[in-house]
Design a protein around this motif. Sequence first.
Motif, PDB file in Angstrom:
ATOM      1  N   ALA A 529       2.295  -8.744  -0.948  1.00  0.00           N
ATOM      2  CA  ALA A 529       2.245  -8.015   0.331  1.00  0.00           C
ATOM      3  C   ALA A 529       2.125  -6.518   0.054  1.00  0.00           C
ATOM      4  N   PHE A 530       2.772  -6.079  -0.989  1.00  0.00           N
ATOM      5  CA  PHE A 530       2.664  -4.659  -1.328  1.00  0.00           C
ATOM      6  C   PHE A 530       1.243  -4.326  -1.789  1.00  0.00           C
ATOM      7  N   THR A 531       0.652  -5.226  -2.585  1.00  0.00           N
ATOM      8  CA  THR A 531      -0.716  -4.988  -3.050  1.00  0.00           C
ATOM      9  C   THR A 531      -1.667  -4.849  -1.855  1.00  0.00           C
ATOM     10  N   SER A 532      -1.532  -5.733  -0.861  1.00  0.00           N
ATOM     11  CA  SER A 532      -2.395  -5.629   0.327  1.00  0.00           C
ATOM     12  C   SER A 532      -2.126  -4.325   1.062  1.00  0.00           C
ATOM     13  N   PHE A 533      -0.891  -3.992   1.195  1.00  0.00           N
ATOM     14  CA  PHE A 533      -0.513  -2.741   1.856  1.00  0.00           C
ATOM     15  C   PHE A 533      -1.166  -1.565   1.128  1.00  0.00           C
ATOM     16  N   PHE A 534      -1.052  -1.605  -0.184  1.00  0.00           N
ATOM     17  CA  PHE A 534      -1.556  -0.512  -1.018  1.00  0.00           C
ATOM     18  C   PHE A 534      -3.075  -0.390  -0.881  1.00  0.00           C
ATOM     19  N   GLU A 535      -3.763  -1.545  -0.723  1.00  0.00           N
ATOM     20  CA  GLU A 535      -5.215  -1.497  -0.567  1.00  0.00           C
ATOM     21  C   GLU A 535      -5.624  -0.967   0.797  1.00  0.00           C
ATOM     22  N   LYS A 536      -4.827  -1.298   1.833  1.00  0.00           N
ATOM     23  CA  LYS A 536      -5.285  -0.982   3.185  1.00  0.00           C
ATOM     24  C   LYS A 536      -4.673   0.295   3.754  1.00  0.00           C
ATOM     25  N   CYS A 537      -3.552   0.715   3.205  1.00  0.00           N
ATOM     26  CA  CYS A 537      -2.843   1.839   3.810  1.00  0.00           C
ATOM     27  C   CYS A 537      -2.698   2.980   2.807  1.00  0.00           C
ATOM     28  N   PRO A 538      -3.554   3.970   2.911  1.00  0.00           N
ATOM     29  CA  PRO A 538      -3.400   5.115   2.013  1.00  0.00           C
ATOM     30  C   PRO A 538      -2.031   5.752   2.232  1.00  0.00           C
ATOM     31  N   VAL A 539      -1.386   6.114   1.165  1.00  0.00           N
ATOM     32  CA  VAL A 539      -0.048   6.698   1.308  1.00  0.00           C
ATOM     33  C   VAL A 539      -0.119   8.215   1.223  1.00  0.00           C
ATOM     34  N   LEU A 540      -0.586   8.699   0.087  1.00  0.00           N
ATOM     35  CA  LEU A 540      -0.509  10.146  -0.154  1.00  0.00           C
ATOM     36  C   LEU A 540      -1.443  10.931   0.759  1.00  0.00           C
TER      37      LEU A 540
END
Length: 576
Positions: A529-540
Motif C-alpha cells: 500500500a505504501f508503494t502504491s501511495f509512493f507512486e501516486k502521491c508525490p510527497v516532497l
Amino acid sequence: MLHGDVGLELAARVAAAVKSSLDLDITPAEALIRPSSRPGADYQCNAAMGLGKKVGRPPREVAAAIVGALDGTGLIVEPEIAGPGFINLTLTDTWLTTQLEGLLTDPRLGVPETGHPRRIAIDYSSPNVAKEMHVGHVRSTIIGDALVRLRRFHGDEVIPHNHLGDWGTPFGMLIEHLIDEGFSADHSISDLNTFYQAARKKFDADPDFAERARLRVVKLQSGDEETLRRWRELVDESMRHFMKVYKTLGIGLTPEDNYGESFYNPFLADTVAELERKGLTEISDGAVCVFPKGFFNREGDPLPLIVRKSDGGYGYMSTDLATVRYWTGERGATDLVYVVGTPQSQHFAMVFAASRDAGWLTPGHTAVHVNFGSILGEDGKMFRTRSGDSIKLIDLLSEAVDRAAAVVGERTDLSEEERASIAHAVGIGAVKYADLSSDREKDYVFSWEKMLATDGNTAAYLQYANARTLSIIRKSGETVQPGATVILTEKAERDLALQLIQLPAAIQAAVDGYTPHKLATYLYDTASAFTSFFEKCPVLKAEPEIRKSRLVFCALTSKVLTLGLDLLGIEAPTRL
Ligand code: ARG
C-alpha cells in the motif's frame, strides 16, 4: 480516542443494533464483520443472511432493520445494503484521519494490551547436545522467538525454555569418547556432528567401547561426580555453539533458559508414581505405560505412552509428562506451548491427553503443539547440501549475510561498518522472514533467490520500504511532529490509512493462532500500500499542507513496519 481493532468496534455496534432491532443476542464474532473487497466500502457485515433465516424474514429486510438501528456516530457514513443483504460499512474520513493522528503519539500504534494476561511457558529451539542443530531446530528457534515477542507485546507473561536433549543413553558413548580423545580445557568439539558420528562408529564397531559406554550411562544416572563433570563439559561446549547461533540470529535464549531433559530427571520417579497412584498406568511387556483414550496403531491396538521402560529407565515420553506437571504445577503456567515439528504431533497429543487425565491440565489450561512443516530444497526434497550432507546452520547464516552483502554492496555512500550491519540485517532477516511468512504447518522451499529478492513478500522488500519512508522524511528536512494534521485527498492515501489502522487486528490474529505469518502478510500488504501511495502521491513536491500530511503517512508506515518486523525478530535498518 484510539480504537484497537476497528473491526471489533464495528462488530460491537452491529451487535447492539441487532439487539435493539431484532431483540437477538449475538456475539461480536457473529456480527460477521469482514474487510470489504468492494470499491467504496471498507468493511462489510455479512450477518443479515443468517439472521434472516433465523427470524424467518427476507435478509434485505433484516439488513435494513439493522441499518436503521445502527449507531455509526463518529465512525462510519450511512451504510449501504448490497446484493442479498450485505451491509457495506465505510469509515468516515474524519475518523480515519483522527486515528492516524493519534497513532503518531502512541508507541503501541493502537494495539491494546490484554486485560487478561496469561502465563505462558514456551518450549522452543530445543536442540540436542553434541549434535549440530538441524533445520527443524532452526524453524523452532525462529518461530518460537517470534511467538515470545508477540506474546510479550500482547501483555502476557512469557517463560521461554529450551528443552535441550541433554540426557539419556547416547551420553555413555559421548562421554567415553570424550575421555579417549583427551578433551582438555582449550580443546573444543569444533564439529559436533563429526564428534557424535565418531563416537557412534566406535560404539558400533568396538564391543569393549560399547560396554564402557553402557557402564558410563549407569554412572551418569547414579550421579557419579567424575562422570557428571564430563557430561557438563559436553553440555557447555554444545551450549557455546548454540549461543553463537542464537547471537547471530538475534534470539534471546540464554543458558538460564535451559530446562533440558536432565532438568526433569529428579521429577520422573514422582511423575510415574503419581500416575500409578491415580490408577492411570498398566504394565505392558514389562514397561509401565499409560494408554490415553483415542490413540491406536494401524492394527487398531491402543497406543502406549511408555512412562517407565522395562529396564527401569525413563525416556522422552516420561520426560514430557514431567514437563507438563512441572510447568503447570510448580510454575503456575496457564498455557503450555511446544514449538516442535509436525512428526511429533501424536506424541504431544498423547502427552496432553494423559496430562488431562492426571489433572495436570485442567479446563483453565491450554496446551498447544505449535507444529511446523519441513524446509525443502529447490528439488522438493529435504533441504541438504549438494553432497547430501545436512546443512551446518552457522555456515548457512554466514552465506546469507555474504549474499546480502552482495545485494547492498554497491552503496559506496555508506561506511564499511554500516554496510556490514545492513548486510547482517538483510541476510538474517531474509532467512527468518522466509520461515515466518509461510504458514508454519506447510513445508516451504528454501531458495536464496526468492528470499533475498527486493520485490515480493520478502524481508528485503519490507526493509527497503521502511528505509524509503525514512529517506523521504530526511530529504524533506522536516521532522514529523505529534499534532500534525492528516488530509485524505487521493484513494492511495485512504487505502494506506486503512491498512495502517489494521495493525491491531493483524497482531491479534498472529497471537491467537500462534501464526506469525498473519502478521507477515499484513506487513507485506502495508508495504505494498505504501508503494502504491509512493507512486501516486508525490510527497516532497506537494502543497505545504498535503506535504506535511504525506510525511505523516511516511512516518506511520515506518513505525508500523519497524514494530511489525521487530515482533518477528527482524531488524529494520534506517538506511539501505
Ligand atoms: N530435542 C528434541 C528433538 O530434537 C525436541 C524437543 C522438543 N521439546 C519437547 N518438550 N519434547 O527432536
